[in-house]
Scaffold this active site. Sequence first.
Site, PDB file in Angstrom:
ATOM      1  N   HIS A  78      -0.524   3.847   3.610  1.00 19.31           N
ATOM      2  CA  HIS A  78       0.594   3.045   3.093  1.00 19.31           C
ATOM      3  C   HIS A  78       1.313   3.800   1.980  1.00 19.31           C
ATOM      4  CE1 HIS A  78      -1.438   1.717  -0.693  1.00 19.31           C
ATOM      5  NE2 HIS A  78      -2.538   1.777   0.037  1.00 19.31           N
ATOM      6  N   ASP A  80       3.446   2.204  -0.389  1.00 16.88           N
ATOM      7  CA  ASP A  80       3.741   1.442  -1.606  1.00 16.88           C
ATOM      8  C   ASP A  80       2.645   1.658  -2.640  1.00 16.88           C
ATOM      9  OD1 ASP A  80       1.862  -0.105  -0.027  1.00 16.88           O
ATOM     10  OD2 ASP A  80       2.228  -1.769  -1.404  1.00 16.88           O
ATOM     11  N   ASP A 141      -3.316   6.289  -4.379  1.00 17.02           N
ATOM     12  CA  ASP A 141      -3.499   5.132  -3.500  1.00 17.02           C
ATOM     13  C   ASP A 141      -2.108   4.644  -3.083  1.00 17.02           C
ATOM     14  OD1 ASP A 141      -4.297   2.820  -2.224  1.00 17.02           O
ATOM     15  OD2 ASP A 141      -4.894   1.772  -4.052  1.00 17.02           O
ATOM     16  N   GLU A 175       1.195  -2.681   1.511  1.00 16.03           N
ATOM     17  CA  GLU A 175      -0.248  -2.882   1.658  1.00 16.03           C
ATOM     18  C   GLU A 175      -0.849  -3.457   0.384  1.00 16.03           C
ATOM     19  OE1 GLU A 175      -4.581  -1.709   1.401  1.00 16.03           O
ATOM     20  OE2 GLU A 175      -2.907  -1.246   0.066  1.00 16.03           O
ATOM     21  N   GLU A 176      -0.327  -3.030  -0.759  1.00 16.49           N
ATOM     22  CA  GLU A 176      -0.906  -3.440  -2.039  1.00 16.49           C
ATOM     23  C   GLU A 176      -0.728  -4.930  -2.341  1.00 16.49           C
ATOM     24  OE1 GLU A 176      -2.896  -1.818  -3.651  1.00 16.49           O
ATOM     25  OE2 GLU A 176      -2.510   0.320  -3.429  1.00 16.49           O
ATOM     26  N   ASP A 198      -7.530   5.783   3.296  1.00 15.43           N
ATOM     27  CA  ASP A 198      -7.223   4.945   2.134  1.00 15.43           C
ATOM     28  C   ASP A 198      -8.459   4.671   1.288  1.00 15.43           C
ATOM     29  OD1 ASP A 198      -5.623   3.443   0.441  1.00 15.43           O
ATOM     30  OD2 ASP A 198      -5.634   1.653   1.695  1.00 15.43           O
ATOM     31  N   HIS A 384      -4.928   2.115  -9.414  1.00 16.59           N
ATOM     32  CA  HIS A 384      -4.224   0.974 -10.018  1.00 16.59           C
ATOM     33  C   HIS A 384      -4.133   1.041 -11.543  1.00 16.59           C
ATOM     34  CE1 HIS A 384      -4.824  -1.880  -6.313  1.00 16.59           C
ATOM     35  NE2 HIS A 384      -4.560  -0.627  -5.961  1.00 16.59           N
TER      36      HIS A 384
END
Length: 413
Positions: A78, A80, A141, A175-176, A198, A384
Amino acid sequence: MQHIIDRFISYVTIDTESDPNSETTPSSKKQWDLAHKLVAELKAIGMKEVTIDENAYIMATLPSNVEHEVPVIGFISHFDTTPDFTGANVKPQIIENYDGKDIVLNAEQNIILSPSYFKDLLQYKGQTLITTDGTTLLGADDKAGITEIVTAMEFLIKNPEIKHGKIRVGFTPDEEIGRGAHLFDVEKFGADWAYTMDGSQIGELEYENFNAAGAKITFKGKSVHPGYAKGKMINSMLLASKFISKLPKDEIPEATKGYEGFFHVTGITGSIEESTVSLIIRDHSKKLFKKRKYFLHELISKFNKKYRKQFGDEIAIIEIKDQYYNMKEKVEPVFHIVKIAEKAMKEIGIKPIIKPIRGGTDGCQLSYKGLPCPNIFAGGHNFHGKYEYVPVESMQKAVEVIVKIAELTAEKK
């Protein structure tokens, strides 16, 4: 190595933060910036059937170079980044030949990436790390996963002597915020199975994940002048606080590991008249997952029963929505796809770390949509947040794993 570094940095310096409050797909317009770049890059390296739809889902094909019949496999990541921490103006720092000591991310703000706190750093002594500057997340990520997939496809195109079947790649938005697979067209993708790139540290191979749900509880109140409030005022914020206090104290993210599930309060807003508590529910066991949801419903029923006479109506309203389920149920019947990835890692000198995901990936939902999809490491750590980093050598190894999976899948049986 420099080629991977340059590609990765070109991705992470594009802000692609998703927006959970948006109803569009992608949820933020800026995700299109990287999406269009990826389409152009896939075409430039020689991929075929490169498409992007109205929701920014990207797919492309590397045609088979063998004559015998081979399963069609896929690799998915992903583009995003999480809204939990800003992904704007990412300024990556490259730490060559890491010495095992503290890394000063930001001297002005005294932000230190230290192995005394993040012990995983020590396993990368002597390697090249890419970190943040302490003011943003990095975006490994899952832009590390995208880097690895594009680089692996480019390598296979430039080295046609390496035999492989048809390979499909897919890049997804959002996805997040749990929507990455919502509009993914599994039939169009046309793979027998796929792998999401991922995961985190080198060697991770995962086919189990949490069952997940989100809950929103709204507490009502009655506002009365505080000087005359006895027996009349109901402060919804205090009700919300009391509710939180009744959640199991040891069943929270910071007190659990492995297969242990939890409740996680993610937000509180409030006034005297109305307060809202948001939380997520996680458990690997389907039975315990249902039990957790039942527990919340029962807890709210007790609040309503206690205050019904005084308030005259339901004082608490709960809404629970399932988000995704444990992919184990869908992957175990085709477990050879995990074994292929495990063998690929071993053949290039990586010790597989097979463990449950304490979270979810696009692969969770895709597995339930008919595309079994285990998860493979992308190499990053501390996702994150400002302490996120990725060893370049781990990204290189992920590229090798993709190539080796393609080779193994194409072997004549």
